[in-house]
Enzyme design. Structure first.
Site, PDB file in Angstrom:
ATOM      1  N   GLY A   1      -6.818   9.924  -0.639  1.00  0.00           N
ATOM      2  CA  GLY A   1      -7.272  10.789   0.546  1.00  0.00           C
ATOM      3  C   GLY A   1      -7.355  12.327   0.025  1.00  0.00           C
ATOM      4  O   GLY A   1      -7.370  13.177   0.807  1.00  0.00           O
TER       5      GLY A   1
ATOM      6  N   HIS B   1       1.085  -1.061  -0.108  1.00  0.00           N
ATOM      7  CA  HIS B   1       0.012   0.011   0.189  1.00  0.00           C
ATOM      8  C   HIS B   1       0.558   1.387  -0.109  1.00  0.00           C
ATOM      9  O   HIS B   1       1.903   1.168   0.545  1.00  0.00           O
ATOM     10  CB  HIS B   1      -1.036   0.077   1.223  1.00  0.00           C
ATOM     11  CG  HIS B   1      -1.953   1.032   1.264  1.00  0.00           C
ATOM     12  ND1 HIS B   1      -1.709   2.307   1.480  1.00  0.00           N
ATOM     13  CD2 HIS B   1      -3.387   1.043   0.548  1.00  0.00           C
ATOM     14  CE1 HIS B   1      -2.752   3.257   1.188  1.00  0.00           C
ATOM     15  NE2 HIS B   1      -3.716   2.425   0.744  1.00  0.00           N
TER      16      HIS B   1
ATOM     17  N   GLU C   1      -3.637   2.343  -7.384  1.00  0.00           N
ATOM     18  CA  GLU C   1      -3.995   3.313  -6.485  1.00  0.00           C
ATOM     19  C   GLU C   1      -3.061   4.540  -6.731  1.00  0.00           C
ATOM     20  O   GLU C   1      -1.942   4.781  -6.107  1.00  0.00           O
ATOM     21  CB  GLU C   1      -4.109   3.050  -5.114  1.00  0.00           C
ATOM     22  CG  GLU C   1      -5.026   1.916  -4.540  1.00  0.00           C
ATOM     23  CD  GLU C   1      -5.288   1.974  -3.191  1.00  0.00           C
ATOM     24  OE1 GLU C   1      -6.369   1.956  -2.859  1.00  0.00           O
ATOM     25  OE2 GLU C   1      -4.208   1.966  -2.235  1.00  0.00           O
TER      26      GLU C   1
END
Ligand code: 13P
Length: 233
Positions: free
Chosen positions: A163, A88, A157
């Site tokens: 965010g 991630h 991503e």
């Protein structure tokens, strides 16, 4: 489709249990045939049975040992967990996890037969350097990873979309996904500021096999709406 919720460092154990219970009730009622993954905070992991696959956001590539602050496969086994998120952007960038460690984690959990959601994504600076540079950067994030692993799911991503409320255009999402699909036939999720009002269009994009959602899935009803969109496609 694969609809995944990354709860990051949010929700207590009690809140997570309630989240999973609401989700299971919803899935039962709608007779969903979507693949649903939820990644709770480590301290909110619990035994869970149902349609939702509970996964770990991170774990060390060892059964147990002297790795302060980490958990290993022994701790995951206690909760019947065999799904893990690796690479991630927050692990790569905030915690500076190098590719070699990600490869170690990948190989360790692959050998245990885990379902692995492996994340890739470029920072804004790289994207601004053009498509060739960006694709090369993404390619390097696969270095050492067995992209033909049968239990692999890839999540694209873009770092600048996480965010921030920003997302690539739908056209760009499709274009990048189709290019990435040439490198691996693993299911490919899009992640980065997916919200309840953008999920439908993103899920409908060519080359998108699902979504990995952070803040937009923190309220369980929003996550359920996204699952409904996938079911309706
Ligand atoms: P946001 O949906 O909050 O942008 O987070 C995306 C993400 O990092 C999922 O893993």
């Amino acid at each position: 489709m694969i609809i995944a919720s990354n709860l990051k460092t949010n929700l207590t154990r009690i809140q997570t249990s309630a989240y999973l219970m609401d989700l299971e009730n919803f899935l039962d009622e709608m007779h969903s045939n979507q693949e649903i993954l939820v990644f709770p905070a480590q301290s909110s992991l619990n035994l869970h049975s149902g349609q939702v696959h509970q996964g770990a956001q991170n774990a060390y590539p060892a059964k147990n040992g002297a790795f302060t602050g980490e958990i290993g496969s022994e701790q995951l086994e206690e909760f019947g967990i065999n799904t893990i998120l690796i690479g991630h952007s927050e692990r790569r960038h905030i915690f500076s996890e190098p590719q070699a460690l990600l490869v170690e984690k990948f190989n360790y959990y692959k050998n245990l037969g885990f379902k692995i959601v492996f994340c890739i994504g470029e920072p804004l600076k790289v994207r601004e350097e053009g498509e060739d540079v960006m694709m090369k950067y993404l390619e390097l994030q696969y270095e050492g990873i067995d992209t033909s692993y049968e239990n692999l799911i890839i999540a694209y991503e873009p770092v600048w979309a996480i965010g921030t409320g920003l997302t690539p255009t739908l056209k760009d999402i499709s274009k990048i996904h189709l290019a990435l699909k040439e490198k691996s036939s693993a299911p490919l999720l899009y992640g980065g500021s997916v919200k309840v009002d953008t999920a439908k269009d993103i899920l409908a994009c060519e080359g998108v096999d699902g979504v990995l959602v952070g803040s937009g899935a923190l309220a369980v009803e929003n996550f359920c709406s996204m699952i409904q969109f996938a079911q309706d496609i």
